[in-house]
Scaffold this active site. Structure first.
Site, PDB file in Angstrom:
ATOM      1  N   CYS A  57     -13.133   6.891   9.620  1.00 59.16           N
ATOM      2  CA  CYS A  57     -13.903   7.868  10.386  1.00 59.16           C
ATOM      3  C   CYS A  57     -12.955   8.871  11.052  1.00 59.16           C
ATOM      4  O   CYS A  57     -11.748   8.672  11.071  1.00 59.16           O
ATOM      5  CB  CYS A  57     -14.694   7.153  11.473  1.00 59.16           C
ATOM      6  N   ASP A  86      -6.259  11.090  -7.818  1.00 63.90           N
ATOM      7  CA  ASP A  86      -5.363  10.446  -6.856  1.00 63.90           C
ATOM      8  C   ASP A  86      -5.229   8.953  -7.096  1.00 63.90           C
ATOM      9  O   ASP A  86      -4.207   8.356  -6.814  1.00 63.90           O
ATOM     10  CB  ASP A  86      -5.853  10.713  -5.428  1.00 63.90           C
ATOM     11  N   CYS A 104       2.642   1.266   4.600  1.00 64.48           N
ATOM     12  CA  CYS A 104       1.875   0.148   4.037  1.00 64.48           C
ATOM     13  C   CYS A 104       1.587   0.454   2.566  1.00 64.48           C
ATOM     14  O   CYS A 104       1.067   1.513   2.228  1.00 64.48           O
ATOM     15  CB  CYS A 104       0.558  -0.036   4.782  1.00 64.48           C
ATOM     16  N   CYS A 125      -1.952  -2.699  -0.893  1.00 64.75           N
ATOM     17  CA  CYS A 125      -3.007  -2.777  -1.908  1.00 64.75           C
ATOM     18  C   CYS A 125      -2.461  -2.578  -3.326  1.00 64.75           C
ATOM     19  O   CYS A 125      -3.179  -2.780  -4.293  1.00 64.75           O
ATOM     20  CB  CYS A 125      -4.144  -1.813  -1.606  1.00 64.75           C
TER      21      CYS A 125
HETATM   22  S1  SF4 Z   1      -3.579  -1.920   2.138  1.00 65.24           S
HETATM   23 FE1  SF4 Z   1      -3.694   0.114   1.123  1.00 65.24          FE
HETATM   24  S2  SF4 Z   1      -5.533   1.107   1.966  1.00 65.24           S
HETATM   25 FE2  SF4 Z   1      -5.027  -0.632   3.310  1.00 65.24          FE
HETATM   26  S3  SF4 Z   1      -3.782   0.261   4.957  1.00 65.24           S
HETATM   27 FE3  SF4 Z   1      -2.379  -0.494   3.375  1.00 65.24          FE
HETATM   28  S4  SF4 Z   1      -2.015   1.287   2.026  1.00 65.24           S
HETATM   29 FE4  SF4 Z   1      -3.837   1.732   3.278  1.00 65.24          FE
END
Ligand code: SF4
Length: 460
Positions: free
Chosen positions: A14, A366, A451, A454
């Site tokens: 959001c 993307d 991060c 995923c």
């Molecule tokens: S796991 Fe993927 S979508 Fe979730 S915060 Fe990390 S990089 Fe972003």
């Protein structure tokens, strides 16, 4: 609460905004900002404004349909917060729209947040066991009530340190940004991990915070600062105080903010989003076999645009808009029913037949999540006469879910989970697929404060 499709993809976060307007009427500024943050949430919008007394207006729909001139002129006051929202569940209860406002000890206090407040469910349960009643399913209400319960005094008497400590003690595992509005004061907090962005602007019109700096466009900006992870700001008519509440955590900036969620015009985590996407596209082009050749590079709008431009520049293949996105179609992630989502893709993308007919098309996007959007777009292009469609993703394969609030589906639903590239191509109807390898992506997202979870099969 979060957000994006599959029928298009994953859900983004959001958007939040807050601040103090020198002219004494902040509502028009909040509306303008929310319009620029609309890509972060299209399900509902809310604005809470005031000075001592707060006025809240919120509803389902896009910002322009919720806030007409009448609503904006009636939202009086120099201070305020606003929110655009996407929820992960089908939600038809107005109470869940943010901001949330309560009255406590004779004073109004309101709050809006984005991201994932992982401990909220547990705290809600604990409160309910002692008889506390919640009027919404929103985690914003849990955060607000947790603060009220801890401090047990008028919101105007809450000190910054007390509020920061309460948030950090109770929601330390969250990936959130929070704006709180108490009498003549706005406080904004970014979680210590820094998954989501939060920006501060000092302008000739006032002091403002927002999820993305694009929200400040059009103001006479004197200074824009990224609020660092574990930091916050307190805004009053006397000015802005920048504060730190927890600098002990290793930062984990979400790469999808750069790849997909944010506006191309924004600067997120000190990088321009458009330039990042161009760079990823260039790297992807470098991965092609030397004998690979196509006639035209076509982007999946909007977030694939910069990626496709970079790919075309590096590969030397011509770039064209082979697909037009209908801006007036609702984004498909706000239509939870599968059938509606499919119709939405068809409404949203229209081919330019003269560009793709008889051509070998490189389609650049993307990312691929479930693959359903890609498969429909490929079908649209082939129906328009494309001879071949080669799918290219500037993200590595998404192999895992997100525990930080982005609504990526289960592993089993992810198109890349457990199958080969040729099988993926077959499933989506492409002639070939290619993904940017994770190692190459790390050339763009350098260091260990991003991060990338995923993209990992196992989180470790
Ligand atoms: S796991 Fe993927 S979508 Fe979730 S915060 Fe990390 S990089 Fe972003």
């Amino acid at each position: 609460m979060c957000l994006k499709i599959e029928y298009k993809k994953i859900q983004e976060e959001c958007g939040i905004f807050g601040g103090y307007a020198f002219c004494g009427h902040i509502a028009p500024y909040i509306k303008c900002a929310l319009l620029k943050l609309q890509h972060r949430g299209q399900e509902s919008a809310g604005i809470c404004c005031g000075d001592e007394v707060q006025n809240l207006y919120k509803d389902f729909g896009l910002v322009n349909s919720v806030f007409k001139d009448y609503e904006i002129s009636n939202l009086k006051g120099a201070f305020g917060i606003g929110h655009v929202r996407y929820s992960t569940f089908r939600d038809d209860r107005k109470e869940n729209i943010q901001p949330l406002k309560i009255r406590y000890m004779g004073e109004d206090v309101s709050l809006a947040h984005n991201g994932n407040v992982s401990q909220a469910a547990h705290i809600r349960e604990k409160f309910e066991k002692i008889g506390e009643v919640f009027l919404s399913a929103s985690d914003s209400e849990v955060i607000l009530k947790r603060i009220v319960f801890s401090l047990k005094k008028k919101p105007s008497e809450w000190t910054y340190d007390e509020v920061a400590k309460c948030i950090n003690d109770n929601f330390s595992l969250g990936s959130y940004c929070i704006v709180i509005f108490t009498k003549n004061r706005i406080m904004a907090f970014r979680d210590p991990w820094g998954y989501r962005p939060l920006m501060l602007a000092k302008t000739a019109q006032g002091y403002f915070v927002a999820s993305e700096d694009v929200a400040f466009w059009g103001l006479d900006v004197e200074e824009i600062v990224e609020i660092q992870p574990g930091c916050s700001v307190e805004i009053t008519s006397g000015g802005v105080e920048y504060k730190t509440f927890d600098t002990t955590k290793k930062h984990k900036k979400c790469v999808f903010e750069q790849i997909y969620f944010a506006s191309a015009a924004s600067n997120i985590f000190s990088k321009n989003v458009y330039q990042t996407r161009v760079c990823l596209g260039e790297l992807l082009a470098q991965c092609e076999d030397s004998d690979f050749c196509a006639d035209v590079v076509v982007p999946v709008m909007d977030s694939g645009l910069g990626c496709a431009i970079g790919y075309a520049q590096k590969s030397g293949m011509p770039f064209h808009l082979g697909l037009v996105r209908n801006s007036w179609a609702e984004r498909s992630f706000i239509q939870p029913e599968q059938k509606n989502r499919k119709n939405n893709v068809l409404q949203k993308f229209m081919p330019i037949k003269s560009v793709v007919e008889g051509k070998r098309v490189v389609l650049v996007d993307d990312s691929l999540v479930r693959g359903t959007t890609s498969s429909h777009i490929i079908k649209i292009l082939k129906n328009a006469g494309a001879r071949e469609v080669h799918m290219r993703s500037v993200s590595p394969k998404i192999l895992n879910t997100c525990i930080w609030g982005v609504d990526i589906p289960t592993k089993e639903e992810l198109i890349c989970h457990g199958i080969s590239d040729s099988k993926i191509a077959e499933k989506i109807g492409a002639d070939s697929v290619k993904f940017l390898p994770l190692d190459m992506m790390k050339e763009v997202f350098e260091g260990d404060n991003w991060c990338l979870e995923c993209f990992l099969e196992d989180r470790g």
